[in-house]
Design a protein around this motif. Structure first.
Motif, PDB file in Angstrom:
ATOM      1  N   CYS A 271      -6.809  -1.327   4.173  1.00 24.71           N
ATOM      2  CA  CYS A 271      -7.734  -0.479   4.943  1.00 24.71           C
ATOM      3  C   CYS A 271      -8.465  -1.305   5.993  1.00 24.71           C
ATOM      4  O   CYS A 271      -8.651  -0.860   7.130  1.00 24.71           O
ATOM      5  CB  CYS A 271      -8.724   0.220   4.018  1.00 24.71           C
ATOM      6  SG  CYS A 271      -7.973   1.584   3.107  1.00 24.71           S
TER       7      CYS A 271
ATOM      8  N   CYS B 263     -10.632   0.959  -4.023  1.00 28.54           N
ATOM      9  CA  CYS B 263     -11.069   0.870  -2.616  1.00 28.54           C
ATOM     10  C   CYS B 263     -11.866   2.132  -2.250  1.00 28.54           C
ATOM     11  O   CYS B 263     -11.456   3.254  -2.575  1.00 28.54           O
ATOM     12  CB  CYS B 263      -9.844   0.725  -1.716  1.00 28.54           C
ATOM     13  SG  CYS B 263     -10.173   0.987   0.026  1.00 28.54           S
TER      14      CYS B 263
ATOM     15  N   ARG C 292     -12.147   3.529   0.502  1.00 28.12           N
ATOM     16  CA  ARG C 292     -11.449   4.390   1.466  1.00 28.12           C
ATOM     17  C   ARG C 292     -10.240   5.088   0.853  1.00 28.12           C
ATOM     18  O   ARG C 292     -10.017   6.254   1.052  1.00 28.12           O
ATOM     19  CB  ARG C 292     -10.936   3.567   2.655  1.00 28.12           C
ATOM     20  CG  ARG C 292     -12.001   2.786   3.375  1.00 28.12           C
ATOM     21  CD  ARG C 292     -12.628   3.628   4.478  1.00 28.12           C
ATOM     22  NE  ARG C 292     -13.346   2.782   5.402  1.00 28.12           N
ATOM     23  CZ  ARG C 292     -14.575   2.304   5.190  1.00 28.12           C
ATOM     24  NH1 ARG C 292     -15.213   2.611   4.075  1.00 28.12           N
ATOM     25  NH2 ARG C 292     -15.157   1.537   6.093  1.00 28.12           N
ATOM     26  N   CYS C 293      -9.405   4.294   0.118  1.00 28.68           N
ATOM     27  CA  CYS C 293      -8.112   4.855  -0.289  1.00 28.68           C
ATOM     28  C   CYS C 293      -7.885   4.863  -1.800  1.00 28.68           C
ATOM     29  O   CYS C 293      -6.900   5.442  -2.260  1.00 28.68           O
ATOM     30  CB  CYS C 293      -6.980   4.079   0.384  1.00 28.68           C
ATOM     31  SG  CYS C 293      -6.783   2.416  -0.289  1.00 28.68           S
TER      32      CYS C 293
ATOM     33  N   LYS D 286       0.836  -1.207   0.000  1.00 26.80           N
ATOM     34  CA  LYS D 286       0.000   0.000   0.000  1.00 26.80           C
ATOM     35  C   LYS D 286       0.868   1.253   0.000  1.00 26.80           C
ATOM     36  O   LYS D 286       0.590   2.218  -0.719  1.00 26.80           O
ATOM     37  CB  LYS D 286      -0.859  -0.057   1.271  1.00 26.80           C
ATOM     38  CG  LYS D 286      -1.994   0.865   1.322  1.00 26.80           C
ATOM     39  CD  LYS D 286      -2.900   0.465   2.491  1.00 26.80           C
ATOM     40  CE  LYS D 286      -4.100   1.352   2.498  1.00 26.80           C
ATOM     41  NZ  LYS D 286      -4.767   1.337   1.198  1.00 26.80           N
TER      42      LYS D 286
ATOM     43  N   CYS E 160     -10.188  -2.249   0.512  1.00 24.18           N
ATOM     44  CA  CYS E 160      -8.988  -3.068   0.309  1.00 24.18           C
ATOM     45  C   CYS E 160      -8.528  -3.715   1.627  1.00 24.18           C
ATOM     46  O   CYS E 160      -8.895  -3.284   2.722  1.00 24.18           O
ATOM     47  CB  CYS E 160      -7.865  -2.238  -0.313  1.00 24.18           C
ATOM     48  SG  CYS E 160      -7.044  -1.126   0.831  1.00 24.18           S
TER      49      CYS E 160
HETATM   50 ZN    ZN Z   1      -8.067   0.977   0.885  1.00 23.67          ZN
END
Ligand code: ZN
Ligand code: SF4
Ligand code: ZN
Length: 311
Positions: free
Chosen positions: A298, A283, A285-286, A147, A295
């Protein structure tokens, strides 16, 4: 008497058991670099205008990868390389590697970017190891490292992410995915992971067809200093067993690591029709690619950070 198959020198450095070919040190170095170049060309890994973010940890694999890519980059003056070094926050282990990576980049005159788990995720691998958790520290660290590399690559505007996975890593992963029946990972474990929609950065593994032993020999022949201290949290119990099995098999039947790797590749190509890369989502979130909505990184962080804060 054995002589170098390329130049006839009697100064043999290494004899490849799976090829029955002996090579002197300079011919071995040139031959390995040529093998990497051919892997890159066969899988169409690079294009002349690429900006490649190379994950450089300070270990033998990543130093070898960076050195060979820097050499190839000389033929593509408009391409760019940036080394990305990730500090997972492992006291006494990562510090030494970071310094080795820094010196190597300096020698090659390659720009280096450092990113740390603490700054990115608010937690280090040492802290994860000290937290009450369900998985091994490596399970978190591996996912978060991926990540972190992705984030750094997006930030510097890279068009490719290159990692130094070697043939042993890839053969082990193929067997592990098979043993776990992890179809989704089998479908995604490839020397090139390219999103046909161009939504995510293409990931490449130029050393995927080079045995680990030959990378050690290359690093030794080139006189690299590299980190040899093992990580204090390293405990991939099942992977270690698979590694031992594959090493034993390869010793008895030279070429078995290639066989396991190619079997993984055959399965992946078959699965390509069933689970196309296009099924990966951003994802929620990210924005990282994931087969789910959120993902793995996260999800792990969401479960872990509150626990670490309470510890
Ligand atoms: Zn994520
Ligand atoms: Fe992270 Fe495990 Fe590698 Fe240590 S051995 S750096 S904890 S993945
Ligand atoms: Zn030779």
């Amino acid at each position: 008497m054995q002589v170098c198959a390329a130049c006839g020198s009697s100064n043999v450095f290494y004899a490849r058991p799976y090829e029955g070919r002996a090579l002197c040190s300079p011919c071995f170095v040139g031959d390995l670099e040529e093998k990497v170049r051919r892997t890159i060309a066969r899988h169409a890994m690079l294009e002349p205008l690429d900006h490649v973010a190379v994950g450089v940890s300070g270990g033998k694999d990543s130093l070898t990868l960076l050195t060979i890519l820097a050499k190839l980059e000389g033929r593509f003056p408009r391409a760019k390389l940036t080394a990305v070094t990730i500090d997972e926050g492992i006291h006494g282990y990562r510090d030494e590697a970071l310094e080795i990576a820094r010196r190597h980049c300096e020698r090659l005159k390659i720009q280096q970017v450092n990113v740390g788990f603490n700054d990115l995720f608010g937690i280090t691998t040492d802290e994860i190891a000290a937290t009450k958790r369900q998985l091994t520290p490596c399970s978190y660290c591996g996912v978060l490292r991926r990540k972190a590399l992705n984030r750094a690559a997006v930030k510097i505007g890279a068009t490719k992410i290159a990692t130094a996975h070697n043939l042993d890593d890839e053969a082990q992963t193929a067997l592990l995915n098979f043993l776990h029946g992890d179809i989704s990972r089998l479908a995604r474990n490839s020397p090139v992971l390219k999103d046909p929609r161009g939504k995510f950065i293409t990931r490449i593994k130029p050393l995927a067809e080079i045995p680990e032993r030959e990378i050690v020999l290359y690093a030794y022949a080139r006189g690299f200093e590299f980190q040899s201290t093992p990580c204090p949290h390293g405990n991939h119990a099942l992977r270690n067993d698979i590694r031992a099995i594959l090493n034993r098999l390869d010793e008895k039947h030279p070429g078995m690591k290639f066989t396991a790797y190619r079997s993984g590749e055959k399965l992946r190509r078959l699965l390509d029709n069933v689970l196309p890369y296009a099924e990966l989502n951003a994802c929620e979130r990210c924005g990282d690619p994931t087969p789910q909505m959120i993902c793995e990184g996260c999800r792990l962080l969401e479960a872990l950070v509150p626990l670490a804060a309470r510890a």
